[in-house]
Scaffold this active site. Structure first.
Site, PDB file in Angstrom:
ATOM      1  CG  ASN A   9      -1.723   1.214   1.427  1.00  0.00           C
ATOM      2  OD1 ASN A   9      -1.829   2.024   0.511  1.00  0.00           O
ATOM      3  ND2 ASN A   9      -2.328   1.370   2.593  1.00  0.00           N
ATOM      4  CD1 TRP A  10       3.292   0.957  -2.867  1.00  0.00           C
ATOM      5  CD2 TRP A  10       3.445   2.127  -4.766  1.00  0.00           C
ATOM      6  NE1 TRP A  10       3.992   0.195  -3.777  1.00  0.00           N
ATOM      7  CE2 TRP A  10       4.091   0.889  -4.951  1.00  0.00           C
ATOM      8  CE3 TRP A  10       3.408   3.029  -5.839  1.00  0.00           C
ATOM      9  CZ2 TRP A  10       4.698   0.522  -6.154  1.00  0.00           C
ATOM     10  CZ3 TRP A  10       4.011   2.674  -7.042  1.00  0.00           C
ATOM     11  CH2 TRP A  10       4.655   1.440  -7.189  1.00  0.00           C
ATOM     12  CE  LYS A  11       0.127   3.207   4.757  1.00  0.00           C
ATOM     13  NZ  LYS A  11       0.250   3.308   6.188  1.00  0.00           N
ATOM     14  CG  HIS A  95      -5.462   1.475   5.376  1.00  0.00           C
ATOM     15  ND1 HIS A  95      -5.027   2.437   6.246  1.00  0.00           N
ATOM     16  CD2 HIS A  95      -4.427   0.618   5.193  1.00  0.00           C
ATOM     17  CE1 HIS A  95      -3.766   2.178   6.562  1.00  0.00           C
ATOM     18  NE2 HIS A  95      -3.383   1.081   5.934  1.00  0.00           N
ATOM     19  CD  GLU A  97      -2.697   5.179   6.949  1.00  0.00           C
ATOM     20  OE1 GLU A  97      -2.721   5.296   5.711  1.00  0.00           O
ATOM     21  OE2 GLU A  97      -1.738   4.666   7.565  1.00  0.00           O
ATOM     22  CD  GLU A 167      -3.230  -3.132   7.394  1.00  0.00           C
ATOM     23  OE1 GLU A 167      -2.123  -3.308   6.916  1.00  0.00           O
ATOM     24  OE2 GLU A 167      -3.902  -2.118   7.185  1.00  0.00           O
ATOM     25  N   GLY A 173       2.708   1.665  10.812  1.00  0.00           N
ATOM     26  CA  GLY A 173       3.620   2.794  10.648  1.00  0.00           C
ATOM     27  C   GLY A 173       4.309   3.206  11.935  1.00  0.00           C
ATOM     28  CB  SER A 213       5.690  -2.296  11.823  1.00  0.00           C
ATOM     29  OG  SER A 213       5.179  -0.998  12.097  1.00  0.00           O
ATOM     30  N   GLY A 234       3.013  -1.391   4.270  1.00  0.00           N
ATOM     31  CA  GLY A 234       2.999   0.051   4.013  1.00  0.00           C
ATOM     32  C   GLY A 234       4.403   0.539   3.709  1.00  0.00           C
ATOM     33  N   GLY A 235       5.057   1.104   4.723  1.00  0.00           N
ATOM     34  CA  GLY A 235       6.371   1.727   4.550  1.00  0.00           C
ATOM     35  C   GLY A 235       7.370   0.906   3.736  1.00  0.00           C
TER      36      GLY A 235
HETATM   37  C1  PEP Z   1      -0.472  -0.255   6.270  1.00  0.00           C
HETATM   38  O1  PEP Z   1      -0.592   0.950   6.169  1.00  0.00           O
HETATM   39  O2  PEP Z   1      -1.343  -1.004   5.842  1.00  0.00           O
HETATM   40  C2  PEP Z   1       0.717  -0.760   6.943  1.00  0.00           C
HETATM   41  C3  PEP Z   1       0.708  -2.005   7.347  1.00  0.00           C
HETATM   42  O3  PEP Z   1       1.749   0.123   7.121  1.00  0.00           O
HETATM   43  P1  PEP Z   1       3.196  -0.199   7.730  1.00  0.00           P
HETATM   44  O4  PEP Z   1       3.686  -1.457   7.048  1.00  0.00           O
HETATM   45  O5  PEP Z   1       4.026   1.004   7.373  1.00  0.00           O
HETATM   46  O6  PEP Z   1       3.018  -0.387   9.179  1.00  0.00           O
END
Ligand code: PEP
Length: 250
Positions: A9-11, A95, A97, A167, A173, A213, A234-235
């Protein structure tokens, strides 16, 4: 056998040029393994470009969100048919967010899920508890009600198009990961909850990804758990080397 999946997920990251660079790096490093499905979710403006660039490569493209209506006066929104028209067959819904910053509720998500299903899209449905829920030991009931209110009125057949992504919000994050044991415990609970609402066969066939993470140095341990079928990243998905390393850990 259920699918193993790693999705990035590049957000709200990567403009057109940066998207091009990351896609080229991914294509260069990616080795197709039929047992693992790899998905990337760039931002809306780069979806068409990404779906064109990835033609002939087994990396799939997902959108990060979608509106529940078929079309009309919803300034700034994107419909399922618009996504399909640019080659996008998958969509991330729910998600944390979107839930936290854009007020998306389970009821709204239930509508979005149904719209995506009408368009025969595959849904990566995200859910998970907040830190306070875990501290107060309400994490199982929160997760159960998220699933129940958004998904449990679907018929069995619809579940062929559903991938779940657990999640825990406190792990997104933050650099804080659920331990492999915590992830396994929740994934097993999710499967049991689905088996109770539907049946064991369906519960065994649903892929449940873990997100929060995940990095190359912890992916192997988390993915080794029997009810963890992959990850939503994510990251670490913003860097080709780390994303591919995570996919290869599955
Ligand atoms: C996400 O936003 O779905 C996520 C899991 O982010 P991260 O891997 O950065 O925690």
């Amino acid at each position: 056998m259920r699918k193993k999946i790693v999705a990035g997920n590049w957000k709200m990251n990567k403009n057109l040029e940066e998207t091009g660079v990351l896609l080229s790096e991914l294509k260069a490093k990616f080795k197709n393994t039929p047992s693992v499905e790899v998905i990337v979710a760039p931002t809306f403006t780069n979806l068409y470009y990404a779906s064109q660039e990835l033609k002939g490569c087994d990396i799939l493209v997902a959108a990060q969100n979608m509106h529940q209506a078929e079309g009309g006066a919803f300034t700034g929104e994107i419909s399922a048919s618009m996504l399909k028209s640019v080659g996008v067959e998958l969509v991330i819904l729910g998600h944390s967010e979107r839930r936290a910053y854009f007020g998306e509720t389970n009821e709204l998500l239930s509508e979005k899920v149904k719209t995506a299903l009408r368009h025969d899209m595959t849904i990566l449905f995200c859910f998970g508890e907040e830190l306070e829920d875990r501290k107060s030991e309400n994490h199982f009931s929160v997760v159960e009600s998220q699933l129940k209110n958004a998904l449990f009125d679907l018929n069995e057949d619809a579940w062929k198009n559903i991938v779940l992504a657990y999640e825990p919000v406190w792990a997104i994050g933050t650099g804080e990961t659920a331990s492999p044991e915590q992830a396994q415990e929740m994934h097993a609970f999710i499967r049991k909850t689905i088996a109770n609402a539907y049946n064991t066969k369906l519960a065994e066939e649903v892929s449940i990804l873990y997100g929060g993470s995940v990095k190359p140095n912890n992916a192997t341990e988390i993915f080794a758990k029997p009810d963890v079928d992959g990850g939503l990243i994510g990251g670490a998905s913003l860097n080709a080397e780390s994303f591919i390393a995570i996919a290869e850990a599955l």
